[in-house]
Design a protein around this motif. Sequence first.
Motif, mmCIF file in Angstrom:
data_model
loop_
_atom_site.group_PDB
_atom_site.id
_atom_site.type_symbol
_atom_site.label_atom_id
_atom_site.label_comp_id
_atom_site.label_asym_id
_atom_site.label_seq_id
_atom_site.Cartn_x
_atom_site.Cartn_y
_atom_site.Cartn_z
ATOM 1 N N VAL A 1 0.732 -1.140 -0.140
ATOM 2 C CA VAL A 1 -0.068 0.072 -0.019
ATOM 3 C C VAL A 1 0.858 1.303 -0.129
ATOM 4 O O VAL A 1 2.022 1.353 0.695
ATOM 5 N N TYR A 2 0.583 2.449 -0.807
ATOM 6 C CA TYR A 2 1.358 3.239 -0.966
ATOM 7 C C TYR A 2 0.826 4.120 0.279
ATOM 8 O O TYR A 2 -0.280 4.376 0.356
ATOM 9 N N LEU A 3 1.900 5.017 0.847
ATOM 10 C CA LEU A 3 1.269 5.858 1.894
ATOM 11 C C LEU A 3 2.677 6.947 1.786
ATOM 12 O O LEU A 3 3.752 6.551 2.289
ATOM 13 N N GLY A 4 2.079 8.419 1.717
ATOM 14 C CA GLY A 4 3.497 9.409 1.816
ATOM 15 C C GLY A 4 2.984 10.117 3.076
ATOM 16 O O GLY A 4 2.036 10.457 3.212
ATOM 17 N N THR A 5 4.179 10.475 3.607
ATOM 18 C CA THR A 5 4.262 11.259 5.038
ATOM 19 C C THR A 5 4.636 12.678 4.591
ATOM 20 O O THR A 5 5.460 13.092 3.931
ATOM 21 N N VAL A 6 3.660 13.423 4.904
ATOM 22 C CA VAL A 6 3.717 14.764 4.788
ATOM 23 C C VAL A 6 4.359 15.752 5.621
ATOM 24 O O VAL A 6 5.208 16.570 5.451
ATOM 25 N N HIS A 7 4.280 15.441 7.075
ATOM 26 C CA HIS A 7 4.669 16.147 8.065
ATOM 27 C C HIS A 7 4.806 15.018 9.243
ATOM 28 O O HIS A 7 4.265 13.993 9.326
ATOM 29 N N ARG A 8 5.323 15.652 10.457
ATOM 30 C CA ARG A 8 5.475 14.829 11.566
ATOM 31 C C ARG A 8 4.924 15.440 12.961
ATOM 32 O O ARG A 8 4.986 16.660 12.882
ATOM 33 N N LEU A 9 4.678 14.726 14.081
ATOM 34 C CA LEU A 9 4.460 15.129 15.458
ATOM 35 C C LEU A 9 5.420 14.486 16.227
ATOM 36 O O LEU A 9 6.036 13.233 15.843
ATOM 37 N N ASP A 10 6.083 15.342 17.155
ATOM 38 C CA ASP A 10 7.044 14.562 17.926
ATOM 39 C C ASP A 10 6.235 13.458 18.824
ATOM 40 O O ASP A 10 5.159 13.386 18.845
ATOM 41 N N ARG A 11 6.947 12.472 19.289
ATOM 42 C CA ARG A 11 6.659 11.095 19.923
ATOM 43 C C ARG A 11 5.498 11.366 21.201
ATOM 44 O O ARG A 11 4.399 10.846 21.141
ATOM 45 N N PRO A 12 5.980 12.417 21.765
ATOM 46 C CA PRO A 12 4.819 12.799 22.945
ATOM 47 C C PRO A 12 3.777 13.516 22.585
ATOM 48 O O PRO A 12 2.913 13.753 23.659
ATOM 49 N N THR A 13 3.595 14.119 21.432
ATOM 50 C CA THR A 13 2.668 14.973 21.172
ATOM 51 C C THR A 13 1.499 14.448 20.394
ATOM 52 O O THR A 13 1.784 13.179 20.067
ATOM 53 N N THR A 14 0.488 14.852 20.686
ATOM 54 C CA THR A 14 -0.806 14.183 20.070
ATOM 55 C C THR A 14 -1.422 15.066 18.941
ATOM 56 O O THR A 14 -1.077 16.272 18.934
ATOM 57 N N GLY A 15 -2.466 14.558 18.161
ATOM 58 C CA GLY A 15 -3.274 15.300 17.343
ATOM 59 C C GLY A 15 -3.176 14.887 15.863
ATOM 60 O O GLY A 15 -2.630 13.683 15.505
ATOM 61 N N LEU A 16 -3.570 15.812 14.976
ATOM 62 C CA LEU A 16 -3.676 15.689 13.698
ATOM 63 C C LEU A 16 -2.340 15.320 12.952
ATOM 64 O O LEU A 16 -1.318 16.257 12.940
ATOM 65 N N VAL A 17 -2.498 14.333 12.080
ATOM 66 C CA VAL A 17 -1.314 13.870 11.038
ATOM 67 C C VAL A 17 -1.967 13.716 9.877
ATOM 68 O O VAL A 17 -2.887 12.844 9.573
ATOM 69 N N ILE A 18 -1.388 14.254 8.709
ATOM 70 C CA ILE A 18 -1.935 14.194 7.539
ATOM 71 C C ILE A 18 -1.089 12.978 6.605
ATOM 72 O O ILE A 18 0.280 13.261 6.739
ATOM 73 N N PHE A 19 -1.660 12.205 5.912
ATOM 74 C CA PHE A 19 -1.102 11.152 4.970
ATOM 75 C C PHE A 19 -1.264 11.341 3.522
ATOM 76 O O PHE A 19 -2.719 11.643 3.449
ATOM 77 N N LEU B 1 0.681 18.606 24.672
ATOM 78 C CA LEU B 1 0.767 19.653 23.399
ATOM 79 C C LEU B 1 -0.161 18.790 22.350
ATOM 80 O O LEU B 1 0.329 17.649 22.122
ATOM 81 N N HIS B 2 -0.978 19.453 21.672
ATOM 82 C CA HIS B 2 -2.156 18.772 20.743
ATOM 83 C C HIS B 2 -2.360 19.429 19.599
ATOM 84 O O HIS B 2 -2.527 20.714 19.523
ATOM 85 N N ALA B 3 -2.094 18.903 18.522
ATOM 86 C CA ALA B 3 -2.292 19.574 17.205
ATOM 87 C C ALA B 3 -4.069 19.416 16.987
ATOM 88 O O ALA B 3 -4.365 18.280 16.631
ATOM 89 N N LYS B 4 -4.617 20.599 17.328
ATOM 90 C CA LYS B 4 -5.743 20.613 17.482
ATOM 91 C C LYS B 4 -6.752 20.778 16.302
ATOM 92 O O LYS B 4 -7.957 20.080 16.098
ATOM 93 N N HIS B 5 -6.247 21.733 15.348
ATOM 94 C CA HIS B 5 -7.208 22.067 14.302
ATOM 95 C C HIS B 5 -6.137 22.387 13.036
ATOM 96 O O HIS B 5 -5.121 22.771 13.072
#
Length: 234
Positions: free
Chosen positions: A61-79, A201-205
């Motif tokens: 399955v193809y999946l491209g990583t667009v950006h990252r969040l630090d390991r202890p951080t929560t929230g939005l991640v786009i692929f 720390l949470h990527a909220k919106h």
Amino acid sequence: MTASKILSNKTNLQVLYEDNHIIVVNKRAGDIVQGDKTGDKPLSDVVKAYIKDKYNKPGNVYLGTVHRLDRPTTGLVIFAKTSKVLPRLNKLFISKDIQKTYWAVVKNQPPKTADTLTHWLVKNPKNNKSKAHNKDVTASKKAVLHYKVIKNLDRYFLLEINLETGRHHQIRSQLATIGCAIKGDLKYGFDRSNKDASIHLHAKHIEFIHPVKKEPITINAPLPDDVIWKACES
């Protein structure tokens, strides 16, 4: 278009938005976005398994990583689900056409209720930490964020943060530099860790124009299930 529905599957993955081009998930504390030297299973592999299972896809399955969040951080991640859309998403990030909003819980009251912080960050790969300087120094990168206090809690303050730049540990380093280390963030000076090794720390919106559909997308990530975050919501 506003996306807020959470889908769950056997991997306990929270999918906040999905179409033929993009998938957005709510990262848990402790998850790594991409594989690293720890050898732990990355979130990207979990998302691939979800796609493979949901659509009964043969082969890889193809999946491209667009950006990252630090390991202890929560929230939005786009692929990116296709190789065609990945460079388009990358371009949105580079051109700052994606609006990202974070929430952070800090113990100390910031000097101002709202402010713009400008620093020059130097990354130290040996301890995986960034140091913020008040002026341009050798090997530094300019970092700019805007924050405002949006809630006073019993012992903490909830900040809303918008980034102009996306530097290594930017929010963590810049807030620590003004005496506002994020709750649980031992690396940047908080006095004790959270039990689950997370930081507050949470990527909220996030808001952006879909690179294929050309329609506005707005996505909100539900907060983690703990006492402090619940107090932030109430």
